[in-house]
Design a protein around this motif. Structure first.
Motif, PDB file in Angstrom:
ATOM      1  N   ILE A 279      61.305  48.998  57.354  1.00  0.00           N
ATOM      2  CA  ILE A 279      61.086  49.548  58.696  1.00  0.00           C
ATOM      3  C   ILE A 279      61.471  51.023  58.658  1.00  0.00           C
ATOM      4  O   ILE A 279      62.619  51.367  58.319  1.00  0.00           O
ATOM      5  CB  ILE A 279      61.937  48.819  59.746  1.00  0.00           C
ATOM      6  N   VAL A 280      60.541  51.894  59.000  1.00  0.00           N
ATOM      7  CA  VAL A 280      60.817  53.327  58.951  1.00  0.00           C
ATOM      8  C   VAL A 280      61.654  53.720  60.168  1.00  0.00           C
ATOM      9  O   VAL A 280      61.191  53.655  61.313  1.00  0.00           O
ATOM     10  CB  VAL A 280      59.514  54.146  58.914  1.00  0.00           C
ATOM     11  N   LYS A 281      62.874  54.114  59.894  1.00  0.00           N
ATOM     12  CA  LYS A 281      63.827  54.448  60.959  1.00  0.00           C
ATOM     13  C   LYS A 281      63.271  55.528  61.879  1.00  0.00           C
ATOM     14  O   LYS A 281      63.459  55.486  63.108  1.00  0.00           O
ATOM     15  CB  LYS A 281      65.141  54.921  60.328  1.00  0.00           C
ATOM     16  N   GLU A 282      62.592  56.529  61.298  1.00  0.00           N
ATOM     17  CA  GLU A 282      62.147  57.690  62.069  1.00  0.00           C
ATOM     18  C   GLU A 282      60.884  57.433  62.884  1.00  0.00           C
ATOM     19  O   GLU A 282      60.479  58.290  63.682  1.00  0.00           O
ATOM     20  CB  GLU A 282      61.897  58.876  61.119  1.00  0.00           C
ATOM     21  N   LEU A 283      60.238  56.277  62.703  1.00  0.00           N
ATOM     22  CA  LEU A 283      58.985  55.989  63.410  1.00  0.00           C
ATOM     23  C   LEU A 283      59.179  54.923  64.476  1.00  0.00           C
ATOM     24  O   LEU A 283      58.414  53.964  64.601  1.00  0.00           O
ATOM     25  CB  LEU A 283      57.897  55.563  62.421  1.00  0.00           C
ATOM     26  N   GLN A 284      60.203  55.094  65.282  1.00  0.00           N
ATOM     27  CA  GLN A 284      60.462  54.229  66.424  1.00  0.00           C
ATOM     28  C   GLN A 284      61.487  54.924  67.307  1.00  0.00           C
ATOM     29  O   GLN A 284      62.066  55.929  66.913  1.00  0.00           O
ATOM     30  CB  GLN A 284      60.972  52.858  65.968  1.00  0.00           C
ATOM     31  N   GLY A 285      61.678  54.408  68.510  1.00  0.00           N
ATOM     32  CA  GLY A 285      62.694  54.974  69.385  1.00  0.00           C
ATOM     33  C   GLY A 285      62.104  55.884  70.438  1.00  0.00           C
ATOM     34  O   GLY A 285      61.118  55.543  71.100  1.00  0.00           O
ATOM     35  N   GLU A 286      62.683  57.075  70.594  1.00  0.00           N
ATOM     36  CA  GLU A 286      62.288  57.989  71.658  1.00  0.00           C
ATOM     37  C   GLU A 286      60.801  58.355  71.544  1.00  0.00           C
ATOM     38  O   GLU A 286      60.302  58.670  70.469  1.00  0.00           O
ATOM     39  CB  GLU A 286      63.123  59.261  71.593  1.00  0.00           C
ATOM     40  N   GLY A 287      60.117  58.301  72.687  1.00  0.00           N
ATOM     41  CA  GLY A 287      58.697  58.629  72.718  1.00  0.00           C
ATOM     42  C   GLY A 287      57.788  57.436  72.569  1.00  0.00           C
ATOM     43  O   GLY A 287      56.577  57.546  72.782  1.00  0.00           O
ATOM     44  N   TYR A 288      58.332  56.287  72.173  1.00  0.00           N
ATOM     45  CA  TYR A 288      57.526  55.076  72.007  1.00  0.00           C
ATOM     46  C   TYR A 288      57.658  54.212  73.261  1.00  0.00           C
ATOM     47  O   TYR A 288      58.764  53.990  73.759  1.00  0.00           O
ATOM     48  CB  TYR A 288      57.978  54.288  70.777  1.00  0.00           C
ATOM     49  N   GLN A 289      56.549  53.728  73.766  1.00  0.00           N
ATOM     50  CA  GLN A 289      56.579  52.872  74.938  1.00  0.00           C
ATOM     51  C   GLN A 289      57.366  51.594  74.641  1.00  0.00           C
ATOM     52  O   GLN A 289      57.316  51.069  73.520  1.00  0.00           O
ATOM     53  CB  GLN A 289      55.158  52.493  75.357  1.00  0.00           C
ATOM     54  N   ALA A 290      58.039  51.082  75.670  1.00  0.00           N
ATOM     55  CA  ALA A 290      58.856  49.885  75.495  1.00  0.00           C
ATOM     56  C   ALA A 290      58.013  48.709  75.015  1.00  0.00           C
ATOM     57  O   ALA A 290      58.413  47.956  74.121  1.00  0.00           O
ATOM     58  CB  ALA A 290      59.561  49.548  76.808  1.00  0.00           C
ATOM     59  N   GLY A 291      56.812  48.540  75.587  1.00  0.00           N
ATOM     60  CA  GLY A 291      55.966  47.429  75.195  1.00  0.00           C
ATOM     61  C   GLY A 291      55.492  47.536  73.757  1.00  0.00           C
ATOM     62  O   GLY A 291      55.348  46.520  73.065  1.00  0.00           O
ATOM     63  N   VAL A 292      55.258  48.754  73.291  1.00  0.00           N
ATOM     64  CA  VAL A 292      54.857  48.970  71.898  1.00  0.00           C
ATOM     65  C   VAL A 292      55.979  48.539  70.962  1.00  0.00           C
ATOM     66  O   VAL A 292      55.753  47.851  69.963  1.00  0.00           O
ATOM     67  CB  VAL A 292      54.490  50.452  71.672  1.00  0.00           C
ATOM     68  N   LEU A 293      57.210  48.939  71.279  1.00  0.00           N
ATOM     69  CA  LEU A 293      58.348  48.573  70.434  1.00  0.00           C
ATOM     70  C   LEU A 293      58.621  47.070  70.482  1.00  0.00           C
ATOM     71  O   LEU A 293      59.000  46.471  69.470  1.00  0.00           O
ATOM     72  CB  LEU A 293      59.588  49.353  70.873  1.00  0.00           C
ATOM     73  N   GLU A 294      58.420  46.455  71.632  1.00  0.00           N
ATOM     74  CA  GLU A 294      58.631  45.004  71.728  1.00  0.00           C
ATOM     75  C   GLU A 294      57.656  44.242  70.838  1.00  0.00           C
ATOM     76  O   GLU A 294      58.039  43.330  70.105  1.00  0.00           O
ATOM     77  CB  GLU A 294      58.478  44.560  73.183  1.00  0.00           C
ATOM     78  N   ARG A 295      56.374  44.631  70.884  1.00  0.00           N
ATOM     79  CA  ARG A 295      55.378  43.960  70.033  1.00  0.00           C
ATOM     80  C   ARG A 295      55.676  44.229  68.551  1.00  0.00           C
ATOM     81  O   ARG A 295      55.503  43.346  67.710  1.00  0.00           O
ATOM     82  CB  ARG A 295      53.966  44.445  70.361  1.00  0.00           C
ATOM     83  N   PHE A 296      56.130  45.429  68.248  1.00  0.00           N
ATOM     84  CA  PHE A 296      56.455  45.765  66.864  1.00  0.00           C
ATOM     85  C   PHE A 296      57.606  44.900  66.356  1.00  0.00           C
ATOM     86  O   PHE A 296      57.554  44.334  65.253  1.00  0.00           O
ATOM     87  CB  PHE A 296      56.814  47.244  66.763  1.00  0.00           C
ATOM     88  N   GLN A 297      58.656  44.758  67.170  1.00  0.00           N
ATOM     89  CA  GLN A 297      59.797  43.946  66.758  1.00  0.00           C
ATOM     90  C   GLN A 297      59.419  42.486  66.596  1.00  0.00           C
ATOM     91  O   GLN A 297      59.905  41.789  65.695  1.00  0.00           O
ATOM     92  CB  GLN A 297      60.925  44.127  67.784  1.00  0.00           C
ATOM     93  N   GLU A 298      58.520  42.013  67.451  1.00  0.00           N
ATOM     94  CA  GLU A 298      58.035  40.639  67.318  1.00  0.00           C
ATOM     95  C   GLU A 298      57.256  40.454  66.013  1.00  0.00           C
ATOM     96  O   GLU A 298      57.375  39.424  65.340  1.00  0.00           O
ATOM     97  CB  GLU A 298      57.152  40.286  68.514  1.00  0.00           C
ATOM     98  N   ALA A 299      56.467  41.474  65.648  1.00  0.00           N
ATOM     99  CA  ALA A 299      55.709  41.405  64.395  1.00  0.00           C
ATOM    100  C   ALA A 299      56.646  41.367  63.193  1.00  0.00           C
ATOM    101  O   ALA A 299      56.424  40.600  62.240  1.00  0.00           O
ATOM    102  CB  ALA A 299      54.765  42.599  64.295  1.00  0.00           C
ATOM    103  N   VAL A 300      57.696  42.153  63.246  1.00  0.00           N
ATOM    104  CA  VAL A 300      58.678  42.145  62.154  1.00  0.00           C
ATOM    105  C   VAL A 300      59.321  40.770  62.025  1.00  0.00           C
ATOM    106  O   VAL A 300      59.506  40.251  60.911  1.00  0.00           O
ATOM    107  CB  VAL A 300      59.742  43.236  62.391  1.00  0.00           C
ATOM    108  N   LYS A 301      59.631  40.159  63.154  1.00  0.00           N
ATOM    109  CA  LYS A 301      60.236  38.819  63.140  1.00  0.00           C
ATOM    110  C   LYS A 301      59.274  37.800  62.522  1.00  0.00           C
ATOM    111  O   LYS A 301      59.699  36.917  61.746  1.00  0.00           O
ATOM    112  CB  LYS A 301      60.589  38.403  64.569  1.00  0.00           C
TER     113      LYS A 301
END
Length: 522
Positions: A279-301
């Motif tokens: 998981i690229v630390k620098e390609l998440q967090g500030e500037g990313y929509q909450a829903g985008v990060l939620e789907r991403f975390q679900e994909a990682v799981k």
């Protein structure tokens, strides 16, 4: 639905490989399949409320090629046995790739109506394999943009929501595939122009390793960054199309000497036990929509549950990638577009009363280029000018080297990297048109792959507020096979959760009545 009785609406919703299987079995003909897609284009692409994915529709030639494939198969024998597995499956081509017999405009008034005297290498390969070419798709002018709002010939709409952009620069190809107007399409990716449209339209978009697919016959934007790649609805379709168009080309000095092999075989694997994913630390967090990060975390799981070994990795210089890219890319744009002056290339504009050659060139470029193209030419010319070259272009190339080293270090620890493809879902038309920096930030996650020349792919990761979210995989140079393996594993497991492909979650796209599908409110 019986094996022998597919309706046109059912046919166009199959994957390209499913279509190919039916063609080889004789269940359907290529003419039937091609006509179903041409009818779909006529139904949803034209008119004021149409999607406007195509700038040119290649009806007669497409049907002629389809009929030729059907005749060869009906005759049997060695010629039928030698047909490419995808023969007879229709395809669309981004209007940055030159084709004989069809206009190639690059989405610009500068080339409006221009007919190429030769085919790009990728088009030659498509013709040799006998895939009917449905037409040329819309794009941001000379591939400069992230929304297809910079096309000189009008916007392409997102089939999921016609008030929103389909991504860019290859929004036309992505929208055509998403709306079932084509099962396959070609795009080009300079900073994410295949992957970002894939993310916001719920399609699969892949950027091969730099040099893995010939750029001969592709109108250059930024030569050290551009790469042709597939636009599809499934990972396996993408792998099959990349294998078709890839390979060494002596006419392209950047072409890899050996083809990238085993892509479809890798995409057909389901076992990712022990695959190391970073998981690229620098390609998440500030500037990313909450829903985008939620789907991403679900994909990682999902990947972890499938047996992958997931860990966080850092690429510390990624924060400088956007700035470096927007110095290197415009500099190459300035050089590549210098020839479009109405004297060597391009539609000539002569000032009233005539003028000197310089005045003709100035009038031609003023009228032929749009605002975004002019912006990037000016920026690039400045960066390359005497006294500023080392401070800007030279420094950006040094940052590029640091980004490449970050990725090399990351791939010493993991097999593939994963991140969101785009920080947001599709935004509304006009929302970022007057803010170039906000528009450029859409490419923050995709740009590193182009700077380093590594392969990348975007696959649907689910929905956020009813709009598609993309998940991106990156792999080392020539690591396209492992990229496809990881992407296919995620795709299959997510579709098991969803009960089918992502488009089935959209009322607009899943409808079988054409009056209810995208663009069908006419």
């Amino acid at each position: 639905m019986t094996e022998q009785n597919y309706t046109p609406d059912q046919l166009i919703r199959l994957s390209a490989l499913q279509m190919a299987d039916l063609l080889r079995a004789g269940t359907i003909t290529s003419v039937e399949l091609t006509q179903a897609h041409l009818d779909r284009i006529a139904d949803v692409d034209g008119g004021e409320s149409g999607i406007h994915a195509f700038l040119h529709v290649n009806t007669d030639e497409a049907l002629a090629v389809a009929a030729e494939v059907d005749a060869i198969r009906a005759a049997g024998g060695l010629e039928a046995d030698a047909l490419h597995p995808l023969a007879g499956v229709p395809i669309a081509v981004k209007d940055l790739i030159v084709t004989i017999g069809q206009p190639t405009t690059a989405g610009s008034k500068m080339l409006e109506g221009w007919m190429s005297p030769y085919d790009a290498t990728v088009v030659e390969k498509i013709r040799t394999a006998r895939l009917p070419i449905l037409g040329k798709t819309n794009l941001d002018e000379f591939a400069m943009g992230s929304s297809t709002e910079h096309s000189a010939f009008g916007n392409t709409l997102n089939p999921w929501d016609p008030a929103r952009i389909p991504g860019g620069s290859g929004g036309g190809s992505a929208a055509a595939v998403a709306a079932f107007m084509a099962p396959l399409a070609l795009g080009t990716d300079t900073g994410g122009s295949i992957r970002q449209p894939g993310a916001v339209t719920g399609t699969v978009g892949a950027k091969p390793t730099y040099g893995g697919v010939s750029r001969y016959g592709v109108i250059a934007m930024a030569s050290s960054l551009d790469q042709v790649g597939p636009v599809t609805r499934t990972v396996q379709d993408s792998a099959a199309l990349q294998e078709l168009i890839g390979g060494h080309d002596p006419r392209d000095s950047t072409s890899l000497p050996k083809p990238l092999e085993g892509l479809l075989t890798a995409a057909q694997q389901q076992d990712i036990t022990g695959l190391r994913i970073g998981i690229v630390k620098e390609l998440q967090g500030e500037g990313y929509q909450a829903g985008v990060l939620e789907r991403f975390q679900e994909a990682v799981k999902v990947l972890e549950d499938a047996g992958a070994v997931v860990q966080e990795v850092s690429c510390p210089h990624f924060g400088y990638a956007l700035g470096a890219y927007y110095l290197i890319m415009p500099s190459e744009v300035s050089s590549n577009l210098a020839k479009f002056d109405g004297v060597r290339y391009g539609n000539r504009v002569v000032p009233d009363g005539g003028g000197t050659i310089e005045q003709v060139m100035g009038a031609t470029r003023a009228a032929g280029f749009g605002e975004e193209v002019k912006r990037r030419i000016i920026l690039g010319t400045y960066a390359l000018s005497a006294g500023y070259y080392d401070a800007y272009y030279g420094s950006a190339q040094k940052v590029r080297t640091l980004i490449q080293r970050d990725l090399e270090a990351a791939f010493d620890q993991v097999d593939v990297l994963i991140s969101p493809t785009s920080p947001t879902t599709a935004f509304a038309f006009g929302e970022k048109l007057d803010d170039p920096l906000a528009m450029y930030l859409n490419d923050v996650a995709t740009i590193p792959a182009n700077l380093a020349g590594i392969p990348g792919i975007s696959v649907p990761g689910g929905l956020s507020e009813g709009l598609p979210v993309g998940v991106q995989f990156l792999a080392p140079v020539r690591g396209d096979a492992v990229m496809y393996r990881a992407a296919a594993a995620l795709e299959s497991r997510l579709e098991q959760q969803w009960g089918g492909p992502i488009w089935q979650q959209s009322e607009r796209l899943a409808a079988t009545d054409h009056s209810q599908t995208a663009g069908g409110d006419r």
